[in-house]
Design a protein around this motif. Structure first.
Motif, PDB file in Angstrom:
ATOM      1  N   LYS A  13       0.849  -1.183   0.000  1.00  0.00           N
ATOM      2  CA  LYS A  13       0.000   0.000   0.000  1.00  0.00           C
ATOM      3  C   LYS A  13       0.889   1.239   0.000  1.00  0.00           C
ATOM      4  CE  LYS A  13      -4.193   1.779   2.154  1.00  0.00           C
ATOM      5  NZ  LYS A  13      -5.159   1.626   3.245  1.00  0.00           N
ATOM      6  N   CYS A  14       0.680   2.104  -0.980  1.00  0.00           N
ATOM      7  CA  CYS A  14       1.605   3.215  -1.216  1.00  0.00           C
ATOM      8  C   CYS A  14       0.860   4.546  -1.278  1.00  0.00           C
ATOM      9  CB  CYS A  14       2.354   3.009  -2.537  1.00  0.00           C
ATOM     10  SG  CYS A  14       2.979   1.342  -2.805  1.00  0.00           S
ATOM     11  N   LEU A  29       1.820  13.943   8.328  1.00  0.00           N
ATOM     12  CA  LEU A  29       2.173  12.812   7.470  1.00  0.00           C
ATOM     13  C   LEU A  29       2.226  11.514   8.275  1.00  0.00           C
ATOM     14  CD1 LEU A  29       3.149  11.744   4.692  1.00  0.00           C
ATOM     15  CD2 LEU A  29       5.487  12.166   5.491  1.00  0.00           C
ATOM     16  N   GLU A  30       2.813  11.559   9.467  1.00  0.00           N
ATOM     17  CA  GLU A  30       2.915  10.360  10.290  1.00  0.00           C
ATOM     18  C   GLU A  30       1.539   9.833  10.681  1.00  0.00           C
ATOM     19  OE1 GLU A  30       5.626  10.572  13.534  1.00  0.00           O
ATOM     20  OE2 GLU A  30       7.170  11.607  12.382  1.00  0.00           O
ATOM     21  N   VAL A  31       0.609  10.736  10.955  1.00  0.00           N
ATOM     22  CA  VAL A  31      -0.751  10.306  11.289  1.00  0.00           C
ATOM     23  C   VAL A  31      -1.404   9.628  10.087  1.00  0.00           C
ATOM     24  CG1 VAL A  31      -3.058  11.095  11.902  1.00  0.00           C
ATOM     25  CG2 VAL A  31      -1.080  12.045  13.082  1.00  0.00           C
ATOM     26  N   ILE A  32      -1.266  10.229   8.912  1.00  0.00           N
ATOM     27  CA  ILE A  32      -1.848   9.647   7.694  1.00  0.00           C
ATOM     28  C   ILE A  32      -1.259   8.268   7.430  1.00  0.00           C
ATOM     29  CG2 ILE A  32      -1.945   9.880   5.178  1.00  0.00           C
ATOM     30  CD1 ILE A  32      -2.077  12.916   5.592  1.00  0.00           C
ATOM     31  N   VAL A  33       0.061   8.153   7.565  1.00  0.00           N
ATOM     32  CA  VAL A  33       0.740   6.886   7.286  1.00  0.00           C
ATOM     33  C   VAL A  33       0.311   5.816   8.275  1.00  0.00           C
ATOM     34  CG1 VAL A  33       2.996   5.741   7.296  1.00  0.00           C
ATOM     35  CG2 VAL A  33       2.722   7.952   6.163  1.00  0.00           C
ATOM     36  N   GLN A  34       0.214   6.172   9.558  1.00  0.00           N
ATOM     37  CA  GLN A  34      -0.176   5.186  10.561  1.00  0.00           C
ATOM     38  C   GLN A  34      -1.644   4.806  10.430  1.00  0.00           C
ATOM     39  OE1 GLN A  34      -0.600   6.369  14.670  1.00  0.00           O
ATOM     40  NE2 GLN A  34       0.502   4.567  15.337  1.00  0.00           N
ATOM     41  N   GLN A  35      -2.478   5.790  10.170  1.00  0.00           N
ATOM     42  CA  GLN A  35      -3.920   5.535  10.102  1.00  0.00           C
ATOM     43  C   GLN A  35      -4.259   4.521   9.017  1.00  0.00           C
ATOM     44  OE1 GLN A  35      -6.505   9.021  10.153  1.00  0.00           O
ATOM     45  NE2 GLN A  35      -7.803   8.087   8.616  1.00  0.00           N
ATOM     46  N   ASP A  36      -3.621   4.620   7.848  1.00  0.00           N
ATOM     47  CA  ASP A  36      -3.931   3.723   6.737  1.00  0.00           C
ATOM     48  C   ASP A  36      -2.852   2.676   6.504  1.00  0.00           C
ATOM     49  OD1 ASP A  36      -6.416   4.724   6.163  1.00  0.00           O
ATOM     50  OD2 ASP A  36      -5.679   6.236   4.778  1.00  0.00           O
ATOM     51  N   SER A  37      -1.879   2.608   7.389  1.00  0.00           N
ATOM     52  CA  SER A  37      -0.885   1.540   7.386  1.00  0.00           C
ATOM     53  C   SER A  37      -0.195   1.385   6.028  1.00  0.00           C
ATOM     54  CB  SER A  37      -1.541   0.209   7.787  1.00  0.00           C
ATOM     55  OG  SER A  37      -0.562  -0.768   8.043  1.00  0.00           O
ATOM     56  N   ASP A  39       2.818   0.979   3.341  1.00  0.00           N
ATOM     57  CA  ASP A  39       4.114   0.301   3.288  1.00  0.00           C
ATOM     58  C   ASP A  39       5.180   1.189   2.665  1.00  0.00           C
ATOM     59  OD1 ASP A  39       3.262  -2.365   4.255  1.00  0.00           O
ATOM     60  OD2 ASP A  39       2.040  -2.346   2.435  1.00  0.00           O
ATOM     61  N   LEU A  40       4.791   2.011   1.701  1.00  0.00           N
ATOM     62  CA  LEU A  40       5.712   2.897   1.005  1.00  0.00           C
ATOM     63  C   LEU A  40       5.148   4.312   0.994  1.00  0.00           C
ATOM     64  CD1 LEU A  40       6.473   0.712  -2.160  1.00  0.00           C
ATOM     65  CD2 LEU A  40       7.772   0.787  -0.039  1.00  0.00           C
ATOM     66  N   VAL A  41       6.003   5.290   1.257  1.00  0.00           N
ATOM     67  CA  VAL A  41       5.604   6.691   1.237  1.00  0.00           C
ATOM     68  C   VAL A  41       6.607   7.436   0.367  1.00  0.00           C
ATOM     69  CG1 VAL A  41       5.090   8.746   2.597  1.00  0.00           C
ATOM     70  CG2 VAL A  41       4.734   6.472   3.594  1.00  0.00           C
ATOM     71  N   THR A  42       6.130   8.041  -0.716  1.00  0.00           N
ATOM     72  CA  THR A  42       7.020   8.753  -1.626  1.00  0.00           C
ATOM     73  C   THR A  42       6.698  10.242  -1.601  1.00  0.00           C
ATOM     74  OG1 THR A  42       5.489   8.261  -3.449  1.00  0.00           O
ATOM     75  CG2 THR A  42       7.334   6.762  -3.135  1.00  0.00           C
ATOM     76  N   ILE A  43       7.740  11.064  -1.594  1.00  0.00           N
ATOM     77  CA  ILE A  43       7.565  12.510  -1.447  1.00  0.00           C
ATOM     78  C   ILE A  43       8.474  13.240  -2.426  1.00  0.00           C
ATOM     79  CG2 ILE A  43       7.590  14.460   0.165  1.00  0.00           C
ATOM     80  CD1 ILE A  43       7.601  12.457   2.449  1.00  0.00           C
ATOM     81  N   ALA A  77      12.179  11.888  -1.601  1.00  0.00           N
ATOM     82  CA  ALA A  77      12.359  10.974  -0.464  1.00  0.00           C
ATOM     83  C   ALA A  77      11.433   9.781  -0.603  1.00  0.00           C
ATOM     84  CB  ALA A  77      12.083  11.702   0.861  1.00  0.00           C
ATOM     85  N   LEU A  78      11.856   8.680   0.018  1.00  0.00           N
ATOM     86  CA  LEU A  78      11.071   7.453   0.015  1.00  0.00           C
ATOM     87  C   LEU A  78      11.195   6.784   1.375  1.00  0.00           C
ATOM     88  CD1 LEU A  78       9.546   5.035  -1.288  1.00  0.00           C
ATOM     89  CD2 LEU A  78      11.761   4.217  -2.117  1.00  0.00           C
ATOM     90  N   TYR A  79      10.052   6.573   2.031  1.00  0.00           N
ATOM     91  CA  TYR A  79       9.994   5.794   3.263  1.00  0.00           C
ATOM     92  C   TYR A  79       9.544   4.379   2.905  1.00  0.00           C
ATOM     93  CZ  TYR A  79       9.986  10.152   6.056  1.00  0.00           C
ATOM     94  OH  TYR A  79      10.298  11.352   6.637  1.00  0.00           O
ATOM     95  N   VAL A  80      10.259   3.378   3.418  1.00  0.00           N
ATOM     96  CA  VAL A  80       9.892   1.978   3.205  1.00  0.00           C
ATOM     97  C   VAL A  80       9.770   1.318   4.569  1.00  0.00           C
ATOM     98  CG1 VAL A  80      10.548  -0.220   2.154  1.00  0.00           C
ATOM     99  CG2 VAL A  80      11.189   1.942   1.046  1.00  0.00           C
ATOM    100  N   ARG A  81       8.691   0.586   4.780  1.00  0.00           N
ATOM    101  CA  ARG A  81       8.531  -0.114   6.049  1.00  0.00           C
ATOM    102  C   ARG A  81       9.777  -0.956   6.311  1.00  0.00           C
ATOM    103  NH1 ARG A  81       4.088  -0.599   9.038  1.00  0.00           N
ATOM    104  NH2 ARG A  81       2.624  -0.134   7.358  1.00  0.00           N
ATOM    105  N   GLU A  82      10.323  -0.827   7.511  1.00  0.00           N
ATOM    106  CA  GLU A  82      11.658  -1.369   7.773  1.00  0.00           C
ATOM    107  C   GLU A  82      11.733  -2.893   7.714  1.00  0.00           C
ATOM    108  OE1 GLU A  82      11.443  -1.253  12.670  1.00  0.00           O
ATOM    109  OE2 GLU A  82      12.822   0.039  11.598  1.00  0.00           O
ATOM    110  N   CYS A  83      10.626  -3.574   7.697  1.00  0.00           N
ATOM    111  CA  CYS A  83      10.662  -5.038   7.628  1.00  0.00           C
ATOM    112  C   CYS A  83      10.985  -5.551   6.230  1.00  0.00           C
ATOM    113  CB  CYS A  83       9.339  -5.628   8.105  1.00  0.00           C
ATOM    114  SG  CYS A  83       7.911  -5.162   7.095  1.00  0.00           S
ATOM    115  N   PHE A  84      10.957  -4.669   5.212  1.00  0.00           N
ATOM    116  CA  PHE A  84      11.195  -5.120   3.849  1.00  0.00           C
ATOM    117  C   PHE A  84      12.676  -5.051   3.493  1.00  0.00           C
ATOM    118  CE2 PHE A  84       6.712  -3.495   3.315  1.00  0.00           C
ATOM    119  CZ  PHE A  84       6.142  -4.759   3.268  1.00  0.00           C
ATOM    120  N   ASP A  85      13.118  -5.995   2.690  1.00  0.00           N
ATOM    121  CA  ASP A  85      14.499  -6.086   2.247  1.00  0.00           C
ATOM    122  C   ASP A  85      14.663  -5.215   1.005  1.00  0.00           C
ATOM    123  OD1 ASP A  85      17.056  -6.762   1.591  1.00  0.00           O
ATOM    124  OD2 ASP A  85      16.720  -8.922   1.426  1.00  0.00           O
TER     125      ASP A  85
END
Length: 334
Positions: A13-14, A29-37, A39-43, A77-85
């Protein structure tokens, strides 16, 4: 923004946004990302520099970023959930604001190559050609997703036509690399500036345009990547404030003769010195621990009242903008 329902394990989910300066938008941004869980956030257009190293971090995510050097604003910038390789690809040309991250696929599954790009409105043809060369290389990947702000308002994606020479060259590059553009609605004041590309049918789906981050004029883009990626074991260490010695931290910070040492220093030099001393004290007073999976944990500062308020804001935005959005779609349909 409409909910996309329950996602399967084979979906990422991106969300993408042109922030027009993250400024005071990080907490939203952190609230939006947490609320809808997500996996990837691109800015794009974060407008960050080295002074944002602390504020840019997001709990539970790896951050890849490329700041604009020598000029203000810009950056990707790109945030990736840390569990992904995943691994960032080398790309050292400062003329192009773009980064590429390879997400490792599960056994017998293709890796997914994700790109984030910001193309300034005044970018010259030389920088364009550097980007096109790189795009030609990465397009050899069997699973490519590219998102960003390309500032080409004269392109009509319905008919693949354009007025300006640079825009026609962009379309030629897209066609040569067999890319499909998936955003069918305007993203800023009737123009289709923010775009989403893929080189494989069915890889990207459920594209939704709507909502803004703060006062940004650009609408956000939400989408799913249908692919199975490898999950790695996180070895990330984090500060354990529950076991911190705050008395020691206070003592160490108070020992520094701040008025004397900061006298005559400029803002940037003073901030660098302050950060160095606080980090030094923090290392002595706050123990480290291995970070556990914190998916779904509510942010410490986010109480129920704030949560409901921000959630209500997000849910009401599409309704408030429905009339304006319809007129923008009519104007920007071609």
């Amino acid at each position: 923004m409409p909910m996309l329902g329950v996602k399967s394990k084979a979906q990422l989910k991106c969300i993408y946004t042109n922030a027009r300066s993250m400024g005071n938008k990080q907490e939203e941004l952190e609230v939006i990302v947490q609320q809808d869980s997500y996996d990837l956030v691109t800015i794009t257009e974060m407008w960050w520099d080295n002074s944002h190293d602390w504020s840019a971090a997001m709990d539970g995510y790896k951050l890849f970023r490329r700041d604009r050097h020598g000029r203000s604003s810009g950056g990707v910038a790109l945030y990736v959930r840390e569990c992904f390789d995943c691994l960032e690809l080398d790309d050292c040309d400062d003329k192009v604001e773009c980064l590429w991250v390879r997400m490792r696929g599960k056994a017998n599954k293709a890796d997914i190559l994700l790109g984030v790009c910001y193309r300034p409105p005044n970018q010259d043809e030389e920088a364009d050609e550097i980007f096109y060369k790189r795009l030609g290389e990465v397009s050899q990947s069997p699973a490519l997703v590219l998102v960003g702000d390309f500032n080409l308002p004269d392109v009509c994606w319905k008919y693949n036509t354009a007025e300006r020479k640079q825009s026609r060259r962009f379309l030629e590059c897209v066609e040569n690399n067999f890319l499909t553009q998936l955003v069918s609605e305007p993203t800023r004041e009737g123009d289709s500036l923010d775009l989403l590309f893929t080189n494989r049918e069915g890889l990207v789906g459920d594209v939704v345009v709507g909502g803004h981050l703060g006062l940004s004029e650009h609408e956000m883009i939400e989408f799913l990547i249908h692919g199975e990626v490898r999950r790695g074991t996180s070895k990330t260490a984090t500060m354990d404030f529950q076991r911190a010695d705050f008395s020691l931290l206070r003592t160490l910070v108070e020992r520094v003769p701040w008025e004397t040492v900061l006298k005559g220093k400029g803002v940037q030099e003073g901030w660098a010195f302050f950060k160095k001393e606080v980090l030094k004290a923090q290392e002595q007073a706050v123990p480290m621990c291995h970070k556990m999976n914190q998916r779904g944990r509510r942010l410490a500062w986010l109480n129920r009242e704030l949560w409901l308020g921000l959630r209500g804001k997000k849910e009401s935005l599409p309704l408030l903008e429905e009339g304006a959005g319809n007129s923008r779609r009519i104007q920007g349909s071609c």
